[in-house]
Write an enzyme that holds these catalytic residues in place. Structure first.
Site, PDB file in Angstrom:
ATOM      1  N   ASN A 115       5.184  -2.484   1.756  1.00  0.00           N
ATOM      2  CA  ASN A 115       6.257  -2.929   0.878  1.00  0.00           C
ATOM      3  C   ASN A 115       7.439  -3.424   1.712  1.00  0.00           C
ATOM      4  O   ASN A 115       7.735  -2.896   2.784  1.00  0.00           O
ATOM      5  CB  ASN A 115       6.672  -1.857  -0.145  1.00  0.00           C
ATOM      6  CG  ASN A 115       7.019  -0.508   0.435  1.00  0.00           C
ATOM      7  OD1 ASN A 115       6.546  -0.142   1.504  1.00  0.00           O
ATOM      8  ND2 ASN A 115       7.847   0.247  -0.267  1.00  0.00           N
TER       9      ASN A 115
ATOM     10  N   CYS B 111       1.706  -6.019  -9.669  1.00  0.00           N
ATOM     11  CA  CYS B 111       0.611  -6.072  -8.686  1.00  0.00           C
ATOM     12  C   CYS B 111      -0.742  -6.149  -9.376  1.00  0.00           C
ATOM     13  O   CYS B 111      -1.644  -6.849  -8.926  1.00  0.00           O
ATOM     14  CB  CYS B 111       0.660  -4.871  -7.750  1.00  0.00           C
ATOM     15  SG  CYS B 111       2.014  -4.998  -6.560  1.00  0.00           S
TER      16      CYS B 111
ATOM     17  N   CYS C 239       1.694  -1.178  -9.341  1.00  0.00           N
ATOM     18  CA  CYS C 239       2.581  -1.462 -10.485  1.00  0.00           C
ATOM     19  C   CYS C 239       1.978  -2.582 -11.330  1.00  0.00           C
ATOM     20  O   CYS C 239       1.003  -3.232 -10.944  1.00  0.00           O
ATOM     21  CB  CYS C 239       3.972  -1.853  -9.984  1.00  0.00           C
ATOM     22  SG  CYS C 239       4.072  -3.544  -9.348  1.00  0.00           S
TER      23      CYS C 239
ATOM     24  N   GLU D  32      11.302  -4.239   1.069  1.00  0.00           N
ATOM     25  CA  GLU D  32      12.430  -4.162   0.127  1.00  0.00           C
ATOM     26  C   GLU D  32      13.529  -5.134   0.533  1.00  0.00           C
ATOM     27  O   GLU D  32      13.463  -5.773   1.598  1.00  0.00           O
ATOM     28  CB  GLU D  32      12.929  -2.711   0.065  1.00  0.00           C
ATOM     29  CG  GLU D  32      11.837  -1.799  -0.490  1.00  0.00           C
ATOM     30  CD  GLU D  32      12.288  -0.367  -0.740  1.00  0.00           C
ATOM     31  OE1 GLU D  32      13.375   0.028  -0.275  1.00  0.00           O
ATOM     32  OE2 GLU D  32      11.528   0.349  -1.427  1.00  0.00           O
TER      33      GLU D  32
ATOM     34  N   CYS E  51       5.847  -5.543  -3.181  1.00  0.00           N
ATOM     35  CA  CYS E  51       5.002  -4.352  -3.025  1.00  0.00           C
ATOM     36  C   CYS E  51       3.949  -4.577  -1.935  1.00  0.00           C
ATOM     37  O   CYS E  51       3.567  -5.710  -1.640  1.00  0.00           O
ATOM     38  CB  CYS E  51       4.278  -4.032  -4.320  1.00  0.00           C
ATOM     39  SG  CYS E  51       5.343  -3.432  -5.637  1.00  0.00           S
TER      40      CYS E  51
ATOM     41  N   GLU F  35       0.757  -3.997  -1.984  1.00  0.00           N
ATOM     42  CA  GLU F  35      -0.492  -4.605  -2.449  1.00  0.00           C
ATOM     43  C   GLU F  35      -0.396  -6.130  -2.467  1.00  0.00           C
ATOM     44  O   GLU F  35      -1.333  -6.830  -2.068  1.00  0.00           O
ATOM     45  CB  GLU F  35      -0.821  -4.147  -3.879  1.00  0.00           C
ATOM     46  CG  GLU F  35      -1.050  -2.666  -4.036  1.00  0.00           C
ATOM     47  CD  GLU F  35       0.220  -1.890  -4.360  1.00  0.00           C
ATOM     48  OE1 GLU F  35       1.278  -2.185  -3.748  1.00  0.00           O
ATOM     49  OE2 GLU F  35       0.156  -0.998  -5.198  1.00  0.00           O
TER      50      GLU F  35
HETATM   51  N1  THU Z   1       5.665   0.084  -4.306  1.00  0.00           N
HETATM   52  C1  THU Z   1       4.581  -0.484  -3.691  1.00  0.00           C
HETATM   53  O1  THU Z   1       4.710  -1.122  -2.641  1.00  0.00           O
HETATM   54  N2  THU Z   1       3.378  -0.330  -4.275  1.00  0.00           N
HETATM   55  C2  THU Z   1       3.122   0.471  -5.339  1.00  0.00           C
HETATM   56  O2  THU Z   1       1.982   0.638  -5.714  1.00  0.00           O
HETATM   57  C3  THU Z   1       4.239   1.127  -6.037  1.00  0.00           C
HETATM   58  C4  THU Z   1       5.588   0.774  -5.561  1.00  0.00           C
HETATM   59  C5  THU Z   1       6.960   0.002  -3.639  1.00  0.00           C
HETATM   60  C6  THU Z   1       7.983  -0.872  -4.254  1.00  0.00           C
HETATM   61  C7  THU Z   1       9.273  -0.246  -3.725  1.00  0.00           C
HETATM   62  O3  THU Z   1       9.535  -0.740  -2.438  1.00  0.00           O
HETATM   63  C8  THU Z   1       8.943   1.229  -3.587  1.00  0.00           C
HETATM   64  O4  THU Z   1       7.525   1.309  -3.586  1.00  0.00           O
HETATM   65  C9  THU Z   1       9.497   2.095  -4.695  1.00  0.00           C
HETATM   66  O5  THU Z   1       9.196   1.576  -5.934  1.00  0.00           O
END
Ligand code: THU
Length: 151
Positions: A52, A99, A96, A54, A63, A65
């Site tokens: 991920n 994704c 999510c 941010e 994310c 994925e």
């Molecule tokens: N996130 C992912 O990368 N994948 C997931 O399956 C769930 C959420 C990340 C997004 C964000 O950077 C952090 O997790 C919190 O939501």
């Protein structure tokens, strides 16, 4: 007997999950502190990882994925067999909604492999996680695009 027929062998699933776990430390998650690693298995056997990413503008976050899948696509992959996802604490980190939609384009029956919170793994079919998905065929069925006047 396994609870469901899985596409991947237990060994392949474990290996893909290990790749996601190995990717996770590179996550850029200074705002949530929730680091995620993902690994995509392409039909041709190649594995692509992502984390991920941010952003100070929180909504711009990518994310793990989608990062892994985009890496695969950039290398010519068009069919994904499985995606493993690893978040903090060995607990399941399900993809999510965005994704799920992003991934379904490249394999509605792909397997989603997650940690199960007990040191093992759990496997889901993407189609089960996103019933009634909007697919490329829905665009085809709509025919050519309408002009503003035809709408
Ligand atoms: N996130 C992912 O990368 N994948 C997931 O399956 C769930 C959420 C990340 C997004 C964000 O950077 C952090 O997790 C919190 O939501």
């Amino acid at each position: 007997m396994p609870a469901r027929n899985t596409l991947l062998t237990a060994e392949s699933s474990t290996r893909l999950l290990a790749a996601a776990r190995a990717a996770r430390p590179a996550a850029y998650a200074p705002y949530s502190g929730f680091a995620v690693g993902a690994a995509v298995l392409a039909r041709d056997g190649r594995v692509f990882c992502g984390v991920n990413v941010e952003n100070a503008s929180y909504g711009a976050t990518l994310c793990a994925e989608r990062a892994a899948a985009a890496s695969a696509i950039a290398s010519g992959v068009r069919e994904i067999l499985a995606v493993a996802v690893v978040g903090p604490g060995g607990k399941p980190c399900p993809p999510c909604g965005i994704c799920r939609q992003f991934l379904v384009e490249f394999g509605p029956s792909m397997e989603i492999i997650l940690e199960d919170g007990r040191g093992g793994l759990e496997v889901h079919e993407l189609a089960e996680l996103l019933p009634g998905a909007f697919l490329p065929q829905h665009l085809d069925e709509a025919g050519p695009g309408e002009t503003e006047a035809e709408r």
